[in-house]
Motif scaffolding. Structure first.
Motif, PDB file in Angstrom:
ATOM      1  N   LEU A 172      10.068  12.892  -3.956  1.00 35.87           N
ATOM      2  CA  LEU A 172       9.258  11.683  -3.851  1.00 35.87           C
ATOM      3  C   LEU A 172       9.572  10.814  -5.053  1.00 35.87           C
ATOM      4  O   LEU A 172       9.503  11.280  -6.201  1.00 35.87           O
ATOM      5  CB  LEU A 172       7.770  12.026  -3.829  1.00 35.87           C
ATOM      6  CG  LEU A 172       6.805  10.846  -3.733  1.00 35.87           C
ATOM      7  CD1 LEU A 172       6.849  10.237  -2.328  1.00 35.87           C
ATOM      8  CD2 LEU A 172       5.379  11.270  -4.076  1.00 35.87           C
ATOM      9  N   VAL A 173       9.944   9.543  -4.807  1.00 35.86           N
ATOM     10  CA  VAL A 173      10.336   8.656  -5.899  1.00 35.86           C
ATOM     11  C   VAL A 173       9.477   7.400  -5.873  1.00 35.86           C
ATOM     12  O   VAL A 173       8.878   7.048  -4.845  1.00 35.86           O
ATOM     13  CB  VAL A 173      11.833   8.270  -5.808  1.00 35.86           C
ATOM     14  CG1 VAL A 173      12.712   9.511  -5.898  1.00 35.86           C
ATOM     15  CG2 VAL A 173      12.122   7.508  -4.510  1.00 35.86           C
TER      16      VAL A 173
ATOM     17  N   ASN B  12       0.809  -1.205   0.000  1.00 38.47           N
ATOM     18  CA  ASN B  12       0.000   0.000   0.000  1.00 38.47           C
ATOM     19  C   ASN B  12       0.856   1.275   0.000  1.00 38.47           C
ATOM     20  O   ASN B  12       0.485   2.291   0.573  1.00 38.47           O
ATOM     21  CB  ASN B  12      -0.942   0.026   1.203  1.00 38.47           C
ATOM     22  CG  ASN B  12      -2.064   1.037   1.032  1.00 38.47           C
ATOM     23  OD1 ASN B  12      -2.605   1.199  -0.057  1.00 38.47           O
ATOM     24  ND2 ASN B  12      -2.402   1.741   2.111  1.00 38.47           N
ATOM     25  N   CYS B  13       1.990   1.209  -0.623  1.00 40.43           N
ATOM     26  CA  CYS B  13       2.906   2.344  -0.659  1.00 40.43           C
ATOM     27  C   CYS B  13       2.908   2.947  -2.059  1.00 40.43           C
ATOM     28  O   CYS B  13       3.028   2.228  -3.052  1.00 40.43           O
ATOM     29  CB  CYS B  13       4.315   1.918  -0.270  1.00 40.43           C
ATOM     30  SG  CYS B  13       5.517   3.253  -0.286  1.00 40.43           S
ATOM     31  N   GLY B  14       2.786   4.278  -2.128  1.00 43.91           N
ATOM     32  CA  GLY B  14       2.784   4.945  -3.421  1.00 43.91           C
ATOM     33  C   GLY B  14       4.035   5.750  -3.713  1.00 43.91           C
ATOM     34  O   GLY B  14       4.148   6.342  -4.789  1.00 43.91           O
ATOM     35  N   GLY B  15       4.992   5.798  -2.777  1.00 44.73           N
ATOM     36  CA  GLY B  15       6.223   6.547  -3.017  1.00 44.73           C
ATOM     37  C   GLY B  15       7.088   6.602  -1.776  1.00 44.73           C
ATOM     38  O   GLY B  15       6.632   6.357  -0.659  1.00 44.73           O
ATOM     39  N   ALA B  16       8.361   6.915  -1.981  1.00 43.23           N
ATOM     40  CA  ALA B  16       9.327   7.082  -0.894  1.00 43.23           C
ATOM     41  C   ALA B  16       9.789   8.537  -0.887  1.00 43.23           C
ATOM     42  O   ALA B  16      10.162   9.081  -1.928  1.00 43.23           O
ATOM     43  CB  ALA B  16      10.512   6.140  -1.072  1.00 43.23           C
TER      44      ALA B  16
ATOM     45  N   ILE C 291       2.882   6.996   1.873  1.00 46.07           N
ATOM     46  CA  ILE C 291       4.254   7.185   1.399  1.00 46.07           C
ATOM     47  C   ILE C 291       5.207   6.873   2.534  1.00 46.07           C
ATOM     48  O   ILE C 291       4.884   7.011   3.721  1.00 46.07           O
ATOM     49  CB  ILE C 291       4.496   8.631   0.903  1.00 46.07           C
ATOM     50  CG1 ILE C 291       4.230   9.639   2.011  1.00 46.07           C
ATOM     51  CG2 ILE C 291       3.633   8.937  -0.314  1.00 46.07           C
ATOM     52  CD1 ILE C 291       4.583  11.069   1.626  1.00 46.07           C
ATOM     53  N   VAL C 292       6.392   6.412   2.182  1.00 48.47           N
ATOM     54  CA  VAL C 292       7.406   6.057   3.152  1.00 48.47           C
ATOM     55  C   VAL C 292       8.400   7.207   3.249  1.00 48.47           C
ATOM     56  O   VAL C 292       8.923   7.669   2.229  1.00 48.47           O
ATOM     57  CB  VAL C 292       8.136   4.753   2.764  1.00 48.47           C
ATOM     58  CG1 VAL C 292       9.220   4.423   3.767  1.00 48.47           C
ATOM     59  CG2 VAL C 292       7.152   3.604   2.665  1.00 48.47           C
TER      60      VAL C 292
END
Length: 284
Positions: free
Chosen positions: A226-227, A190-194, A281-282
């Protein structure tokens, strides 16, 4: 009566003196023909349109000094292979040529009667080389056979062209399903970006220099990025001083406002038991 000066190449002082003598003679000849009002109002405009002597010219400084660009024209463009391009420009030659194609509408210049324009590929290469530290404007100019001031002008033109032509095209949210699948494979469901920030070293600004000293003791500006799961940029925020805290930068970024409004990620929820969670996001 002053001696007549021969027309021709006599140096800048002689040439200017010729011009002044010619203008004085013309003024003295025209003054009796003008009414008093014309002498005050119309004469300056007429004097500005006076013809110069037939053989008159003004010596000017050279437009540019002779320099050599053999390193770029022969070595880089004809001999370097992909490994050489990767080591020096951080990209392959085919990628570089594609970048030039994208930037061509904003960077192409026409030759003039005074001098030929710097080729598009050379302009982009100068900017890329200068953006890879270390390297002074003088050393980059010697490398490519251009002047030091030309390096600075080309650098700003290329950076502005990248912002106008490529920023919205390349730094954007890709397909969210593939991004979430990629992060899930890395152990982040459930992550959309770091999200993280990096400090870009700068020279001490003339005003409020202390505000730009970061925790490591040097002057910097912060880039928040954000990547996705492949490390490609999805959003950037740059310009904050090195002293600013990461949380402060995030709370004041456009990304934060879009996340709060629910407009950055498409409406998507992830169920954990009975709890439905939005895309996350992380942050490091």
């Amino acid at each position: 009566m002053e001696p007549e000066l021969p027309l021709g190449r006599r140096g800048p002082h002689t040439t200017i003196l010729q011009l002044l003598l010619h203008l004085r003679e013309t003024i003295m000849r025209l003054l009796p023909e003008l009414d008093p009002d014309q002498r005050d109002e119309g004469f300056p405009r007429q004097a500005a349109a006076l013809p110069l002597p037939p053989n008159f010219f003004v010596d000017r400084r050279v437009w540019r000094f002779d320099t050599s660009s053999d390193w770029w024209d022969r070595l880089v463009m004809e001999i370097w292979d992909d490994q050489d391009w990767l080591r020096n420009f951080r990209m392959r030659k085919t990628t570089f040529q594609e970048l030039c194609t994208w930037l061509a509408p904003a960077l192409e210049r026409q030759d003039t009667h005074l001098r030929p324009a710097i080729p598009l590929e050379k302009r982009v290469a100068i900017a890329l080389w200068k953006l890879t530290p270390p390297g002074s404007y003088r050393s980059v100019g010697h490398q490519f056979g251009v002047g030091r001031s030309t390096v600075g002008a080309v650098l700003m033109e290329v950076v502005r062209a990248i912002n106008s032509e490529l920023l919205n095209r390349l730094i954007c949210l890709p397909d969210l399903d593939s991004v979430m699948a990629g992060f899930a494979a890395l152990g982040f469901p459930n992550c959309g970006g770091a999200l993280d920030g990096t400090h870009i070293a700068i020279r001490a600004p003339p005003h409020r220099a202390a505000q730009f000293i970061n925790r490591k003791g040097y002057f910097s500006m912060v880039l928040q990025a954000l990547v996705d799961h492949r490390g490609q940029f999805s959003d950037i925020c740059v310009g904050w001083s090195g002293r600013a805290h990461d949380a402060r930068i995030f709370r004041n970024s456009y990304l934060y406002r879009r996340l709060q409004a629910g407009t950055f990620f498409p409406h998507r929820q992830f169920a954990v038991g009975d709890v439905h969670m939005p895309v996350c996001i992380v942050a490091d």
